[in-house]
Design a protein around this motif. Structure first.
Motif, PDB file in Angstrom:
ATOM      1  N   LYS A  64       0.813  -1.211   0.000  1.00 55.67           N
ATOM      2  CA  LYS A  64       0.000   0.000   0.000  1.00 55.67           C
ATOM      3  C   LYS A  64       0.850   1.265   0.000  1.00 55.67           C
ATOM      4  O   LYS A  64       0.527   2.253  -0.675  1.00 55.67           O
ATOM      5  CB  LYS A  64      -0.942   0.001   1.202  1.00 55.67           C
ATOM      6  N   LYS A  72       0.840   4.101  -2.943  1.00 55.77           N
ATOM      7  CA  LYS A  72       0.484   5.493  -2.682  1.00 55.77           C
ATOM      8  C   LYS A  72       1.636   6.430  -3.008  1.00 55.77           C
ATOM      9  O   LYS A  72       1.429   7.515  -3.586  1.00 55.77           O
ATOM     10  CB  LYS A  72       0.055   5.667  -1.225  1.00 55.77           C
ATOM     11  N   ASP A  82      -6.450   8.557  -2.201  1.00 56.91           N
ATOM     12  CA  ASP A  82      -6.842   7.289  -1.559  1.00 56.91           C
ATOM     13  C   ASP A  82      -8.093   6.706  -2.212  1.00 56.91           C
ATOM     14  O   ASP A  82      -8.175   5.490  -2.456  1.00 56.91           O
ATOM     15  CB  ASP A  82      -7.093   7.511  -0.064  1.00 56.91           C
TER      16      ASP A  82
END
Length: 341
Positions: free
Chosen positions: A277, A281, A318
């Motif tokens: 993750k 990102k 997100d």
């Protein structure tokens, strides 16, 4: 420092360059296809880029058979530098390339040479076979034979349709090869359009004459997230080049929006091709920052779905990541053509 196996011949019509690095499995097919060319007045410059397999011996074996083959052995320095070494020693005024794991039709270079000379063009190009293990697909630049002026050819290659940025499906007059290829992935994507910008005309032959082998383990098939950003960076550089040199100014708005589309696509692929993750990102945020100078998207050029995704990426990364991962479970995403090999 490198070693050149000496050969002797009169000035050839074309110089063909191939860089070799650990491709012993494919060299015989590549070299034999060069020896079968119906155009006989060529030199074949083989640059062994520090191979550690049996490739150097195979190169020397072929050079011993045919004086038109010149072999250069050097320390490993990458594809771009190896091509430059070959270009620097080329005797002919017309230059071609072959990748060492590919092969060509017997009349490829005769066809491209005649098209170049007959049309008075500076670059000639042909179609290609995309050869997979169990199938082959044909890509053609046009129907029949078509002559493009500089701006038309540049527009086509920058839009990445029909005429692509490969160097190996083309012949080039040496005087248009003014820029060096960068040492990076997509070195041809970053360079070939510049060579076209120096041409007065480009002639395209609507026949598949080059066999582009699709295989695991080659440069463009190595999966990593950085390649998405590298390709996006190359597209940004292409846009700035045409703006700075005032090339096809009526198309600048289209190619600015293309930068946004390529960047958005890169962010989408990163969301769907990684599990960490934080890594996802971090890369998505990097792309978002790279996109900002090219906003806003033109509603006449940018599709509504992409405008929604771009807005989401800018305002809430997100949510963008989650949305791309969710839709990725239900839709097959084909790889970009430059990632296929």
């Amino acid at each position: 420092i490198y070693y050149v196996k000496k050969t002797y011949m009169e000035k050839p019509k074309i110089s063909v360059i191939t860089a070799v690095y650990n491709t012993e499995k494919y060299l015989a097919e590549c070299f034999d296809s060069m020896l079968r060319q119906t155009l006989k007045e060529w030199e074949f410059i083989v640059v062994d880029d520090g191979s550690t397999d049996g490739s150097p011996a195979i190169c020397d074996k072929y050079a011993a058979k045919d004086s038109r083959i010149k072999v250069i052995h050097k320390a490993n320095s990458g594809l771009s530098d190896s091509r430059h070494v070959g270009m620097d020693v080329a005797k002919a005024d017309i230059i071609g390339f072959i990748d060492s794991d590919d092969w060509i039709e017997p009349d490829m270079f005769e066809t491209l040479y005649n098209a170049l000379v007959d049309s008075g063009a500076d670059i000639s190009t042909c179609g290609r076979y995309m050869d997979y293990v169990n199938k082959s697909k044909v890509q053609l630049p046009c129907k029949g034979t078509t002559i493009y002026n500089r701006d038309a050819a540049l527009d086509i290659i920058l839009e990445d349709k029909h005429i692509y940025s490969y160097v190996w499906d083309k012949l080039f007059r040496k005087e248009v090869l003014l820029e060096r290829m960068p040492s990076m992935l997509y070195e041809d994507y970053a360079t070939t359009f510049k060579w076209i910008s120096h041409a007065s005309k480009v002639v395209a032959v609507g026949r598949p004459l080059y066999h582009y082998r699709q295989r695991q383990g080659s440069i463009l098939n190595s999966s990593n997230l950085q390649r998405e950003i590298d390709f996006f960076s190359a597209d940004i550089a292409r846009y700035h080049y045409i703006v700075e040199h005032n090339l096809i100014p009526e198309r600048h708005e289209f190619f600015r929006n293309r930068v946004l589309r390529i960047g958005l696509g890169a962010a989408k692929k990163i969301c769907r091709s990684a599990n960490d993750k934080d890594v996802i990102k971090g890369n998505v945020l990097k792309i978002r920052d790279m996109l900002i100078p090219y906003l806003p998207a033109d509603s006449k050029i940018f599709k509504r779905k992409n405008r929604r995704r771009l807005r989401k990426l800018m305002e809430n990364p997100d949510r963008f990541i989650k949305a791309m991962q969710f839709t990725g479970h239900f839709k097959f995403e084909p790889k970009h053509r430059y990632f296929s090999k």
